[in-house]
Design an enzyme around this catalytic site. Structure first.
Site, mmCIF file in Angstrom:
data_model
loop_
_atom_site.group_PDB
_atom_site.id
_atom_site.type_symbol
_atom_site.label_atom_id
_atom_site.label_comp_id
_atom_site.label_asym_id
_atom_site.label_seq_id
_atom_site.Cartn_x
_atom_site.Cartn_y
_atom_site.Cartn_z
ATOM 1 N N HIS D 98 0.688 -1.372 -0.315
ATOM 2 C CA HIS D 98 0.027 0.016 0.215
ATOM 3 C C HIS D 98 0.422 1.628 0.202
ATOM 4 O O HIS D 98 1.971 1.141 0.422
ATOM 5 C CB HIS D 98 -0.914 0.107 1.253
ATOM 6 C CG HIS D 98 -1.432 -0.779 1.479
ATOM 7 N ND1 HIS D 98 -1.489 -1.932 2.404
ATOM 8 C CD2 HIS D 98 -3.246 -1.271 1.638
ATOM 9 C CE1 HIS D 98 -1.966 -3.147 2.580
ATOM 10 N NE2 HIS D 98 -3.200 -2.520 1.916
ATOM 11 N N ASP D 101 2.681 1.841 3.742
ATOM 12 C CA ASP D 101 3.374 0.688 3.741
ATOM 13 C C ASP D 101 5.079 1.754 3.560
ATOM 14 O O ASP D 101 5.925 1.660 4.334
ATOM 15 C CB ASP D 101 2.977 -0.065 3.174
ATOM 16 C CG ASP D 101 1.379 -1.153 3.006
ATOM 17 O OD1 ASP D 101 1.234 -0.978 4.347
ATOM 18 O OD2 ASP D 101 0.923 -2.267 2.439
ATOM 19 N N GLU D 229 -10.567 -7.208 -3.976
ATOM 20 C CA GLU D 229 -10.223 -8.465 -2.460
ATOM 21 C C GLU D 229 -11.315 -8.101 -2.031
ATOM 22 O O GLU D 229 -11.935 -7.391 -1.390
ATOM 23 C CB GLU D 229 -9.189 -8.229 -1.805
ATOM 24 C CG GLU D 229 -8.835 -8.686 -0.519
ATOM 25 C CD GLU D 229 -7.425 -8.764 -0.387
ATOM 26 O OE1 GLU D 229 -6.585 -8.520 -0.482
ATOM 27 O OE2 GLU D 229 -7.041 -8.831 0.991
ATOM 28 N N ASP D 293 -3.912 -14.118 -2.162
ATOM 29 C CA ASP D 293 -3.843 -14.032 -0.580
ATOM 30 C C ASP D 293 -3.454 -14.611 0.808
ATOM 31 O O ASP D 293 -5.007 -15.137 0.850
ATOM 32 C CB ASP D 293 -4.681 -12.590 0.394
ATOM 33 C CG ASP D 293 -3.912 -10.814 -0.419
ATOM 34 O OD1 ASP D 293 -3.238 -11.274 -1.246
ATOM 35 O OD2 ASP D 293 -4.754 -10.063 0.359
ATOM 36 N N ASP D 306 -4.751 -13.811 9.670
ATOM 37 C CA ASP D 306 -3.489 -13.975 8.648
ATOM 38 C C ASP D 306 -2.443 -14.433 9.389
ATOM 39 O O ASP D 306 -1.255 -13.720 8.817
ATOM 40 C CB ASP D 306 -3.402 -12.549 8.554
ATOM 41 C CG ASP D 306 -4.203 -11.583 8.405
ATOM 42 O OD1 ASP D 306 -4.907 -12.159 6.674
ATOM 43 O OD2 ASP D 306 -3.916 -10.019 7.765
ATOM 44 N N ASP D 336 -0.056 -13.086 2.603
ATOM 45 C CA ASP D 336 -0.890 -11.428 3.824
ATOM 46 C C ASP D 336 -0.723 -12.366 4.707
ATOM 47 O O ASP D 336 -1.948 -12.706 5.509
ATOM 48 C CB ASP D 336 -2.562 -11.735 2.474
ATOM 49 C CG ASP D 336 -3.052 -10.510 3.344
ATOM 50 O OD1 ASP D 336 -2.196 -9.312 4.202
ATOM 51 O OD2 ASP D 336 -3.984 -9.949 3.076
#
Lengths: 434, 434, 434, 434
Positions: D98, D101, D229, D293, D306, D336
């Site tokens: 992103h 990030d 997503e 992901d 996650d 992810d």
């Protein structure tokens, strides 16, 4: 002044259009023999109301909080001011906190304890001035990285020592502030995975800490009611105090039933697969219903949302359990509830508490009607009346055995059950909602 | 002959293409010091295998079962023949049943008991001939309409008497057939709604029935291991024996811990929000792991699907708990599992049991490797080693208190935690799967 | 006469103590411009009310139903009598059925269709006499063992043919009885396991059946509104019509949006992880809200309990969606609800419908107030007003692009969001509950 | 150097005891016709691996990350160094990020974009040097407080403009770094409560943003594959892109099916009540399976955990779908996934990726065997073969109608279904696990 828009939140009746008034909570109104405020010992939760910033796992801090200062201690001092302003404006007579809510942790444990001393001095002054009381305090033994693998249940003995130090300090604070209860919530007392966990070892250590706490409270001659707060998961995969029954099993095993009661939370109940009233009932049946964390969850979501309570069904059934318990004793109704991320303004703190307090007041008024009409009492009396005489009476007097009962049954022929008419009961319950 | 396609299901090794062979279950193979079959005391569940017809809430009976006859008693007799044929062909040495599984209920309780006597005579003969044993029996106190509001927990005392009569008969049957255990599953012991339920009253009555059962078993001088089987919901909204911990709380309260152990089921565990290994661990930690209902659920579905176990992860972790418990004593591994509605042919009964037995055999072989490599032992030893000396040792020797620990912590400065490397552990665990 | 205790269920006002009266449903009362009964086109579900016997996966039939006869056709005939007596006593003007609800299946498909012809003749006579109408009919293509692996989605083409035959017959019945809608609920259209399923192939076949149904209805010149009823699971592990959105994706793919609407059920919504109002909103937003199956679930339970609706929150929000949709057109409010197993008496059928109808009437009265006060309208207008002018207006007029918006944003400096005050909104909503 | 303990993670075979080696991922090994690394286009997720600090809702930052600096830009630069070191040591050829990030947000949008430019310059240099590629980038439109009520779905039009600006910048970055895909995850595109939400209005605005993005990508002549997503909830109560089917319904409605594919995540699938393989299958059947992901959830927990994937069942079935899809085209397998809070050391980043990569490699090897043995193909061929001729063939050739099929069914007499033997299939599947 932190809440300048509001002078005092007053009861103005159900037709009131003033957002900052109570429409149901009329604190001195006599309900079931005593003032509303005595039934509903409301408390503000310091962490959600004075500390939380609206962060969620996908979002940065958002709450506007005028007490924030660049200096952590100054912020902490401002919060005390703001908190008591809020308590007084709401007319809430109790509050609750973790040690880390009121004072910054500093760089060492020593510094932290000094900070706690300083701020609790301020709090004490405020309490004396206002008559506002501490429902309970507790030690946060889950946020600091050192507690990553647990606190009393940690695989590292040094961490156990840190936990013990915080509990000792917590009990000192309880005594200083005359806390009516002291809470243990095992935020990291559980496991991420059973693959690397010796559950029995860890739970035995938790019991050890509890016994040390009892001993210490005797030593300092101050014994708040000890409370354990069950929760099934989050942050860990499995929390040891999963629900009321699980916690009771633990207390029984370690001979701690006389020393502890439960602090039950609505959202924790539903995460565990129970209704809130179920958890309250379990605790009541075992004689350990101690206090309540008032909030609500969303049963379609699998995490703790800690929403302010607004559902009148759930709250009515919860208050019914509390009343049937003869009240909560030293316990109270702590709003372990946080404003939504989208309710980020200062005034939302008032609005949300008003919503919660009015909901509990609605519930209490509903319960008053239910009790005066003997709504549930008549249902139960009718349903179980076969145990008042004959074979039923003999069963509950323990004068029957399998052989006698078998003979009785063999001679019975058919038995007649009656319909519960549960649809009718649920429909009539609606009439009682306020 | 009911299963003419198969003479005997033999172990033929993992490369076998014969659908009706074991590829992992090699009953006499020595694993961890004794034959597989002694670790894995498999039992066939009479209800699912001999009685169930494939009905679901949206579908009519479908299973092809060659033993069905227009006459209920004839069907019951045929089932005995078929059952023992199946047990022998599978090489399963145990079975389990409810009273109503083996014998038709007839029109009166008396007639029912006569039917039970007749069929259990047949069963006894078969047992004597074959050496096959009864792992456990029980009374079905949930299907008959009379139990609509509960059995021992029923609001109608006459129903309690019927329950008592069935339990008495059940214990007589236990003695007659030398059952190693006797199970209580409270299918209707719970509530549809708390609105009309006196939970404490009902649970006290359940305890009364349990005590009567203990007394009666002493009187007839035959005491199978008593087992309670927890389940959280279904058919009722809330079952009193929600999970292992809840049941343990009840047993402790009523001073029944020495008289009862738990019969734990995989699918009931997951419905309660736990892994199967968690439930087994809880029971093990409290010393009450008694027996196992082997099956698997689907965590995306909220009802009990009782699928034959095929997941090697879950089964390996379950068998690990059993082995660490020192086995199950008088208990065993009962396939409380039903063929899917779509597996409606006779041979599916064989195929499904083979699948389940091979899965448990795979798991046992995996556990053998885990234990021989000290996989979990080394993880735990490393993780908790700080309790072997110093402050840790003093804590578990109960020679510490809050003040001493607080002083210790204040002097510690920083604590060093270690990473769990849990991702690595989980990755390595894959190497052990068979 | 099957319900001799009750002559007619009349509206007697909220203070009425007569169990067999309406306290809120006052059918001719004008609400939001038309009589209650036109807003609330209630229908009785034949399967739950006339056929169900109270069986559950752990319990035998229990319901007392005076129409049962040893002869299946005689029972079917009695049911018609009883049904219309019930409809008239309740003042319900619609009903719904599956083919197998009204007529026994017999030994062959031919015999089944003859039975259907015979009984629907009786029904037609009753409809003509009473003016009671058929909200919808459908074919049960899930209970018969032949549908074990699906109906239109079955891996066996012969089964597809059976499904087609039942749909044809169903449409013939629709025409004969002037059904306002025809429903498709894919009870077995899904999978037990993806391991052996070609999902695309199966769904394409379902679309084929739908297109054949459209063609046939054109051919016979009778076109009820076609409805699909989503459900996420049960009896299958995954139902293809998981929820409203999933079903819409399917309809769009197969170009069927103009031919179908959705029949949405409260308990199916919650099983899919949605509120009922959410599902209604999705359908409304896509223009396919067709009809409603009124009931309620229990969010702590993972199966379809089909309880009669009594929750006033949920029902109010559902009725709000219906009213904002401009009503349901040819659709209605079908009580796809069953009395609890514990409500096994004949009169419970009346009591449960009264509970459901009064709950919907309460909800309609609540919605009237919400609409008259513009409760939701004002919230939305205030919340989205930035789109009424300036940049917002340009966005919804599609006259913006990324570059222009980026430039705008870069020049904005800070943006001011407003609090939702959601706690306040939820608290005020309580004032509207009836 | 940030990972000094490891020079390079090499394939050393399944017996390797080196924690920092691959035991299954042998990148150049030919499987099903091409090298493992081409089947498994692994990507590192920048947010979890380079940015996350181990915070959870109850815990403070804990992860030891040597790249952290007091200066935010310096930290960002260090991360680029560390990231490429990690990619190279792992042998991972892709990464994803992103905007927030990689670069600090600064005080204004302008400053943020400058930061993005600066850091993406560094990244570009690194990419050129190493040959490592950008699988996808995206804009984080959910963390900043301005997005509290949504981004493209925000009730405030200015917020829409901010979202548009970030997407524009994101596409510029895509072009600059030759991203193969661009992802939209609607983190705040959903609702906290339907009470104050105009869902249709909000979703229409989301579609507007998507169309603007298409237009802009055409204008700048760079078109990565657009991916959406899905996720069902968290952070919002309901996310609009609930699951694959819901997202497809939206794409169809807005005529966007040709422009978008789906990026599906394992843990999001299970939160939505689906298996991961189900979601992949849905996307495959609709022709929109774009990227993956890779992670895993815990079905007993209701939030997104996650976890790095280690379950070989789930991963095998996922990889099977990917292979049957003909691979993922421009998509890949993005981890992810985040190390557990308890795995807070630097090396855990390596260990966790190794675990994930080895798990996918195991899965690919399992799929190779499944395909070579035609395991699933034979099951399906056998199961659906009635559609290859006769009536079945006519059905799928669309040459049948209800009348012809009805006539056929009426003449059929009985139909014979076959057992699925699903227990046997599940048992055999175990043989294929690697």
């Amino acid at each position: 002044m932190y809440f300048p828009n509001v002078k005092k939140v007053d009861y103005k009746g159900k037709e009131s259009k003033d957002m900052f008034s109570f429409r149901f909570y009329d604190k001195e109104r006599i309900v079931l023999g005593k003032p509303m405020k005595e039934h509903l010992k409301f408390a503000v939760a310091y962490w959600h109301t004075m500390v939380a910033d609206g962060t969620d796992p996908f979002g940065a801090p958002i709450h506007i909080r005028d007490w924030n200062d660049e200096d952590a201690m100054k912020t902490a001092e401002n919060r005390v001011e703001a908190a008591f302003e809020l308590f007084e404006k709401l007319g809430v007579e109790y509050f609750c906190f973790h040690d880390v809510d009121v004072a910054p942790e500093g760089n060492t444990l020593e510094e932290f304890f000094e900070n706690v001393d300083h701020i609790t001095d301020l709090i004490k002054t405020k309490m004396d001035e206002t008559g506002i009381k501490l429902l309970w305090n507790t030690a946060n033994m889950f946020s600091n990285p050192r507690f990553v693998h647990g606190s009393a249940s940690a695989p590292n003995a040094d961490i156990f020592a840190f936990a013990a130090a915080q509990v000792k300090k917590g009990l000192d604070v309880s005594k200083k502030l005359k806390a009516e209860n002291y809470v243990f919530w095992g935020g990291r007392e559980g496991y991420e995975s059973l693959l690397n966990t010796d559950m029995k070892f860890e739970q035995d250590n938790i019991a050890r800490l509890f016994k040390m706490a009892i001993d210490y409270s005797e030593k300092i001659d101050y014994r708040p009611q000890f409370l354990i707060e069950p929760k099934p998961m989050e942050p860990t995969t499995h929390q040891y105090d999963f629900d009321a029954a699980t916690t009771i099993a633990f207390l029984q095993k370690h001979d701690l039933m006389k020393d502890f009661k439960l602090n039950l939370e609505a959202n924790h109940a539903t995460l565990a697969g129970h209704t809130f009233e179920h958890e309250l009932r379990v605790a009541r049946d075992y004689g350990v219903l101690g206090s309540v964390d008032a909030n609500q969850g969303n049963l379609l979501l699998g995490w703790d949302i800690d929403e302010f309570p607004t559902n009148v069904y759930d709250t009515t059934l919860a208050v019914y359990e509390i009343i049937k318990n003869g009240g909560l004793g030293s316990g109270g109704i702590n709003f372990d509830a946080k404003v939504r991320r989208g309710s980020f303004e200062m005034d939302d703190l008032l609005l949300a508490h008003i919503a919660g307090m009015d909901t509990y007041a609605r519930a209490l008024l509903a319960v008053e009607k239910l009790i005066n009409d003997r709504f549930f009492d008549s249902i139960l009396e009718e349903r179980y009346k076969s145990y008042e005489s004959g074979i039923g009476k003999m069963i509950i007097e323990d004068s029957m055995d399998l052989e006698k009962l078998s003979e009785y049954a063999l001679n019975l022929g058919d038995v007649e059950n009656k319909s519960d008419h549960l649809e009718y009961i649920k429909s009539r319950l609606n009439d009682y909602l306020v």
